[in-house]
Design a protein around this motif. Sequence first.
Motif, short mmCIF file in Angstrom:
data_model
loop_
_atom_site.label_atom_id
_atom_site.label_comp_id
_atom_site.label_asym_id
_atom_site.label_seq_id
_atom_site.Cartn_x
_atom_site.Cartn_y
_atom_site.Cartn_z
N TYR A 35 6.69 -4.34 -1.22
CA TYR A 35 6.44 -3.68 0.06
C TYR A 35 6.33 -2.17 -0.12
CZ TYR A 35 7.00 -1.92 4.78
OH TYR A 35 6.80 -1.24 5.95
N ALA A 36 7.27 -1.60 -0.87
CA ALA A 36 7.27 -0.15 -1.09
C ALA A 36 6.00 0.28 -1.83
CB ALA A 36 8.52 0.26 -1.87
N SER A 37 5.58 -0.50 -2.80
CA SER A 37 4.36 -0.17 -3.55
C SER A 37 3.14 -0.14 -2.65
CB SER A 37 4.13 -1.19 -4.67
OG SER A 37 5.12 -1.09 -5.65
N GLN A 38 3.09 -1.03 -1.70
CA GLN A 38 1.94 -1.12 -0.81
C GLN A 38 2.00 -0.12 0.33
OE1 GLN A 38 -0.78 -3.06 -1.23
NE2 GLN A 38 -1.69 -2.23 0.61
N ASN A 39 3.19 0.28 0.76
CA ASN A 39 3.32 1.02 2.01
C ASN A 39 3.95 2.41 1.92
OD1 ASN A 39 2.36 -1.08 3.99
ND2 ASN A 39 3.91 -2.23 2.88
N TRP A 40 4.14 2.94 0.71
CA TRP A 40 4.80 4.25 0.60
C TRP A 40 4.04 5.33 1.35
CZ3 TRP A 40 2.13 8.25 -1.59
CH2 TRP A 40 1.10 7.95 -2.48
N PHE A 41 2.72 5.28 1.30
CA PHE A 41 1.94 6.32 1.97
C PHE A 41 2.17 6.28 3.48
CE2 PHE A 41 -1.78 6.81 4.63
CZ PHE A 41 -1.86 8.19 4.62
N LEU A 70 -4.22 5.87 -2.98
CA LEU A 70 -4.24 7.20 -3.61
C LEU A 70 -5.08 8.17 -2.79
CD1 LEU A 70 -4.61 6.46 -7.42
CD2 LEU A 70 -2.67 7.53 -6.27
N SER A 71 -6.19 7.69 -2.27
CA SER A 71 -7.04 8.55 -1.46
C SER A 71 -6.28 9.06 -0.23
CB SER A 71 -8.28 7.77 -1.02
OG SER A 71 -9.11 8.56 -0.23
N GLN A 72 -5.54 8.17 0.42
CA GLN A 72 -4.75 8.58 1.57
C GLN A 72 -3.58 9.48 1.14
OE1 GLN A 72 -5.67 8.07 4.75
NE2 GLN A 72 -7.48 7.21 3.79
N GLY A 73 -2.97 9.15 0.01
CA GLY A 73 -1.85 9.94 -0.49
C GLY A 73 -2.23 11.38 -0.81
N GLN A 74 -3.45 11.55 -1.33
CA GLN A 74 -3.92 12.91 -1.63
C GLN A 74 -4.06 13.76 -0.38
OE1 GLN A 74 -6.70 12.71 -5.53
NE2 GLN A 74 -7.71 12.20 -3.67
N LYS A 75 -4.21 13.11 0.75
CA LYS A 75 -4.42 13.84 2.01
C LYS A 75 -3.12 14.27 2.67
CE LYS A 75 -8.67 11.32 2.90
NZ LYS A 75 -9.28 10.27 3.70
N LEU A 76 -1.99 13.78 2.17
CA LEU A 76 -0.72 14.21 2.75
C LEU A 76 -0.64 15.73 2.66
CD1 LEU A 76 1.74 11.57 1.28
CD2 LEU A 76 1.15 11.86 3.69
N PRO A 77 -0.31 16.39 3.73
CA PRO A 77 -0.33 17.86 3.73
C PRO A 77 0.59 18.47 2.67
CG PRO A 77 0.58 17.01 5.79
CD PRO A 77 0.11 15.84 5.00
N LYS A 78 1.65 17.79 2.32
CA LYS A 78 2.60 18.35 1.37
C LYS A 78 2.20 18.14 -0.08
CE LYS A 78 6.36 19.77 2.39
NZ LYS A 78 6.83 21.11 2.53
N VAL A 79 1.29 17.22 -0.36
CA VAL A 79 1.00 16.85 -1.75
C VAL A 79 0.59 18.07 -2.57
CG1 VAL A 79 -0.57 15.57 -3.25
CG2 VAL A 79 0.42 14.47 -1.26
N ILE A 80 -0.43 18.74 -2.17
CA ILE A 80 -0.93 19.85 -2.96
C ILE A 80 0.07 21.01 -2.98
CG2 ILE A 80 -2.82 21.51 -3.15
CD1 ILE A 80 -4.50 19.09 -2.92
N THR A 81 0.68 21.29 -1.83
CA THR A 81 1.65 22.36 -1.76
C THR A 81 2.82 22.11 -2.71
OG1 THR A 81 1.09 22.61 0.56
CG2 THR A 81 3.09 23.69 -0.18
N HIS A 96 4.72 5.34 5.23
CA HIS A 96 6.01 5.89 5.61
C HIS A 96 6.06 7.41 5.42
CE1 HIS A 96 7.85 2.07 6.54
NE2 HIS A 96 7.24 1.58 5.47
N LEU A 97 5.49 7.90 4.33
CA LEU A 97 5.49 9.36 4.12
C LEU A 97 4.62 10.07 5.15
CD1 LEU A 97 5.40 9.82 0.25
CD2 LEU A 97 7.24 10.37 1.82
N SER A 98 3.53 9.44 5.55
CA SER A 98 2.66 10.08 6.53
C SER A 98 3.34 10.21 7.89
CB SER A 98 1.34 9.32 6.66
OG SER A 98 1.55 8.06 7.24
N ARG A 99 4.36 9.39 8.12
CA ARG A 99 5.09 9.43 9.40
C ARG A 99 6.36 10.28 9.34
NH1 ARG A 99 4.52 2.99 10.66
NH2 ARG A 99 2.28 3.03 11.07
N ALA A 100 6.67 10.81 8.17
CA ALA A 100 7.87 11.65 8.03
C ALA A 100 7.66 12.95 8.81
CB ALA A 100 8.14 11.95 6.56
N PRO A 101 8.73 13.44 9.42
CA PRO A 101 8.60 14.70 10.18
C PRO A 101 8.25 15.86 9.24
CG PRO A 101 10.89 13.89 10.19
CD PRO A 101 10.07 12.90 9.44
#
Length: 159
Positions: A92-98, A144-155, A100-105
Motif C-alpha cells: 500500500y505504501a509503495s503504491q500510495n506514498w505520493f 514518479l511523475s506526480q512525485g516530481q511535482k510535489l512543491p517540496k521535492v526540488i527545494t 499522502h505526501l501531496s495531502r500533507a500540510p
Amino acid sequence: MEEFSSALEAISNYTIVPELALLPTFQVVQQLKTLPDFLMFPIFLALIPRDYFTSALPEVPDKEIIHAMNLFIAFAKEAQERSQSSSDALKYASQNWFVHLSRAPNPWDDTLSHMFQVFWNRHLLSWLERQWCLKGLRSCLDILSQGQKLPKVITLLQV
C-alpha cells in the motif's frame, strides 16, 4: 505485447526534472529511455508483474548475452519474490506514498522533510524495483511523475 507497447510509450513520454536527473532512480529511467526496443523487451519480460508473467524469451545465439540475461532473470526473479512477499502495508505504501505526501500540510515540518529526503535519496531505487514488480513500469513512471511535482521535492533536494 500491448503492455510492452504501453510501457515503451510511457518511457518515451516521461520527462525528468533536470535537478533530479542525478538520482539513481532517474538514471535508471534515463537508461531505459536510451535502450533500443530489442534490449528493453527482455528487461520488460523479466520485471513484468506476476499477473502477466510469461517465461517465453526469444532465443539469442550469443552465449555471453544468454549468460547475462540468465543473471538478469535470476535477479529479476529474486526482486519479484521480495516484492510479492512484502506485507500488505508495504504494498500500500509503495503504491500510495505520493497521495499522502501531496495531502500533507504545507510547509512540511522538519521531521517529514527529513524523512522524505532520506526516502528520495536513499530508497527511491528500491521503491522503483518493488513497484515495477508489483504494478509494472507505467505505474512507476506515473507515480514518479506526480512525485516530481510535489512543491517540496526540488527545494528539499537542492539543500
